[in-house]
Write a protein that holds these residues in place. Structure first.
Motif, PDB file in Angstrom:
ATOM      1  N   ALA A  45       0.834  -1.210   0.000  1.00  0.00           N
ATOM      2  CA  ALA A  45       0.000   0.000   0.000  1.00  0.00           C
ATOM      3  C   ALA A  45       0.868   1.260   0.000  1.00  0.00           C
ATOM      4  N   VAL A  46       1.989   1.211   0.716  1.00  0.00           N
ATOM      5  CA  VAL A  46       2.893   2.368   0.744  1.00  0.00           C
ATOM      6  C   VAL A  46       3.553   2.566  -0.623  1.00  0.00           C
ATOM      7  N   ALA A  49       1.150   4.124  -2.832  1.00  0.00           N
ATOM      8  CA  ALA A  49       0.948   5.543  -2.509  1.00  0.00           C
ATOM      9  C   ALA A  49       2.070   6.396  -3.107  1.00  0.00           C
ATOM     10  N   THR A 222       6.302   1.294   7.465  1.00  0.00           N
ATOM     11  CA  THR A 222       5.404   0.866   6.390  1.00  0.00           C
ATOM     12  C   THR A 222       4.396  -0.164   6.909  1.00  0.00           C
ATOM     13  N   ARG A 259       1.211   9.394   4.078  1.00  0.00           N
ATOM     14  CA  ARG A 259       0.662   8.140   4.582  1.00  0.00           C
ATOM     15  C   ARG A 259      -0.267   7.490   3.550  1.00  0.00           C
ATOM     16  N   ALA A 260      -0.289   6.164   3.582  1.00  0.00           N
ATOM     17  CA  ALA A 260      -1.136   5.394   2.658  1.00  0.00           C
ATOM     18  C   ALA A 260      -2.540   5.324   3.246  1.00  0.00           C
TER      19      ALA A 260
END
Length: 274
Positions: A45-46, A49, A222, A259-260
């Protein structure tokens, strides 16, 4: 600096773009979780992003606790995720890492570079991990390496990075697991005025301070986040994230944490440790 500039990373083309990823705590098991969070999914997810933001790094600094279980499979999973970016990555050991397996995973890559120049900046990556211990320490040879590296490039702005926090961060429970010989570290830094940034991981939260003209920066993990200013161990219900830098050859720089926010997770808020 306008907020637009900050948000879309539309930086000066001459600036070096650097991405910090820290404390992914990956495991051999793809379903491995830390306090209820799948650490591979949160790192994914990071990475997504970063991609979505349009930020295109020239260099990645991976500041430790890359694996939770120290397995080669976990390090391979990390390497696979970095393939999303077309740039070198520097890997540093944290207290959860297994140095031999980490070295094996880095073999044949540039990821073990410890002192190098890029974009008119010099980077010094230190190993603060103590085998079998949660706290950090810089061995005498590590301090000597830092001294000689900085002395070799007195004109170039420097970023020094390690895993453990070298200052008090206001979390009582983490005070004893930071860098033990921080005075010796700061004595070296204070002798070299070209140091602009000291950057670390380990604390699973954002921190931005200044000490004698040096920016002190730490970054969300993360995966899970630790509560700020906590007396006892406590997690924070905040999404995972990363830090970006835009480093200019004149020593000026911009940096920020993203942030994600799209990542959904079920955090174990009752946990008393990790």
């Amino acid at each position: 600096m306008t907020h637009d500039h900050d948000h879309d990373h539309d930086h000066d083309r001459q600036a070096l773009q650097v991405l910090q990823l820290t404390d992914p705590h990956l495991m051999a098991d793809p379903d491995g979780e830390l306090l209820g969070v799948n650490t591979r999914a949160s790192l994914d997810a990071v990475v997504a992003a970063v991609k979505q933001s349009g930020f295109s790094p020239d260099l990645i600094l991976a500041t430790g606790d890359l694996a939770q279980d120290g397995t080669e499979a976990a390090y391979r999973a990390f390497a696979e995720r970095l393939q999303a970016f077309d740039c070198p990555a520097i890997w540093m050991a944290g207290n959860h890492d297994h140095q031999t397996n980490l070295n094996r995973a880095m073999a044949g890559t540039d990821s073990n570079r410890r002192h190098f120049v890029a974009g008119g900046w010099q980077f010094v990556a230190l190993n603060s991990a103590v085998p079998g211990q949660v706290h950090g320490e810089l061995a005498e040879e590590e301090l000597a390496f830092l001294e000689s590296a900085l002395a070799s490039e007195p004109e170039l702005p420097a970023l020094v990075t390690l895993h453990h926090h070298p200052v008090d961060i206001g979390c009582d429970w983490m005070e004893s697991i930071g860098l033990r010989n921080r005075d010796a570290f700061w004595q070296v830094i204070d002798r070299h005025p070209q140091v602009r940034i000291v950057l670390w991981g380990h604390i699973h939260q954002e921190l931005d301070q200044t000490r004698k003209g040096v920016r002190l920066l730490a970054t969300p993990s993360t995966c899970i986040q630790f509560a700020e200013n906590a007396r006892k161990f406590a997690v924070a219900d905040m999404p995972p994230g990363y830090r970006w830098f835009s480093l200019r050859p004149d020593g000026g720089f911009d940096t920020g944490v993203v942030r994600a926010v799209q990542f959904s997770y079920q955090l174990d808020m009752e946990s008393t440790g990790y």
